[in-house]
Design a protein around this motif. Sequence first.
Motif, PDB file in Angstrom:
ATOM      1  N   ARG A 265       0.812  -1.210   0.000  1.00  0.00           N
ATOM      2  CA  ARG A 265       0.000   0.000   0.000  1.00  0.00           C
ATOM      3  C   ARG A 265       0.851   1.269   0.000  1.00  0.00           C
ATOM      4  NH1 ARG A 265      -3.006   2.155  -0.782  1.00  0.00           N
ATOM      5  NH2 ARG A 265      -4.484   2.846   0.794  1.00  0.00           N
ATOM      6  N   SER A 269      -2.467   1.243  -4.846  1.00  0.00           N
ATOM      7  CA  SER A 269      -3.789   1.170  -4.233  1.00  0.00           C
ATOM      8  C   SER A 269      -4.736   0.352  -5.100  1.00  0.00           C
ATOM      9  CB  SER A 269      -4.367   2.582  -4.024  1.00  0.00           C
ATOM     10  OG  SER A 269      -4.487   3.255  -5.270  1.00  0.00           O
ATOM     11  N   GLU A 274      -7.732  -1.565   2.400  1.00  0.00           N
ATOM     12  CA  GLU A 274      -6.522  -1.368   3.191  1.00  0.00           C
ATOM     13  C   GLU A 274      -5.821  -2.688   3.506  1.00  0.00           C
ATOM     14  OE1 GLU A 274      -4.934   1.225   4.212  1.00  0.00           O
ATOM     15  OE2 GLU A 274      -6.284   2.886   3.821  1.00  0.00           O
TER      16      GLU A 274
END
Length: 467
Positions: A265, A269, A274
Amino acid sequence: MSIKTRFAPSPTGYLHVGGARTALFSWLYARKHGGKFILRIEDTDLERSTQESVDAILEGMTWLGLEYDEGPFYQTHHFDRYKEIIQQLLDQGDAYYCYCSKEELEQLRTEQMANKEKPRYNGKCRDIVGPKGDREAVIRFKNPVDGAVTIPDLIKGDIVVANKELDDLIIARGDGTPTYNLTVVVDDMDMKVTHVIRGDDHINNTPRQMNILKALGAELPKYAHLPMILGPDGARLSKRHGAVSVMQFRDDGYLPDALLNYLVRLGWSHGDQEIFTIDEMVEHFDLENVNVSASAFNTEKLLWLNHQYIMNSDPAHVARHLSWHMGELGIDPTEGPSLIDMVKAQRERCKTLVEIAAASVYFYKDFDAYDEKAAKKNFTPGSDEVLARLHDEFAAVTEWNGEALHQIVLNLAETMALGLGKVAQPLRVAVCGSAVSPAIDITLSLLGKEKTLARIQRAINHIKNLN
């Protein structure tokens, strides 16, 4: 086309965060496309390369789980091949001997700087044919003087560099050893590397390497230059920012999965997601969504992510990594509760494996002293009577399980007309040495009957001695 990527660190230090991210992106790209991932150790800098650094790189790759399909290859094993290519370039007229002394080159540089010109070799020896007797010489690549090199970068887009901006770089030193830009070209060509994914600090090298590849008639790989990683202060990440060695993160109690997730990350992305499993990283990874700008390393974000992994990963997986930390504390995990149960008990309150290990010592080893503040607050007159009653009740238990033990604590608090804390906290300090532990039923269950009774009796004696 069969995809082949490579990670090619120099063994002049540990595997650092930037290198680990480069390795991860290269590994993911190969896995995504069903290709192969190579590990190549670029150890031609004989003065700075060490076996210790090689071992550190291999250890880091193993801990991260970035398995390679080929290698590790060592450039020092390929000197004959590099010599052969250098001779080929000389024979083709694409390289030449340069006899300029260090003093001449330094003077040239000084004059160019004074004239506010870009320091570069002026091509003085460019038209010399063949060696001049026994005089020591370096060998330079004869870079084209006209036109431009276009790097169709998969991250940054087309990068155009005029050939006149590129001087004739040295491809062999005076002692005959090859230089970085030559060895990289030969290895990428021979190993049929299709995609070179590396840090953007190599952008200056890429047009030079492309020109050498063209001179050799080789097919050019595709290039992708990753933006650098910055520290919190905006400067390039370095030792002064703290833990930049991959194995330092292991020592500090991070799971490799969490570090990989954080690194993927850090510059890439996939929507707003996440947290990724390894399989999800492979499925979704692409180079199109790699950020062009640099990313800042945020330790707090990594710590949060690590806690998510500790809480939500298979406890057996976390326990395997916890075992190393228990060993660092001199603890044999077989001399107490299972580490899987320990992970389940501690994972809500501990953000790192180091914290879990430190908070679990009393389950495996007797402690030497009570926490002073906790003992003063909870070992008060009358608490020895509470502990004595608990000791008798626990001793009579035939089936040692947390639910039954918790009920005994509740019943005793009611019988003695005490708040639950007046019973549970002296008990907690008695068996743990401090006022902090998992829930008392879990703590007692993991400790076992023998240790619990022995520690309660020790606390009773301690309180009597105090009073």
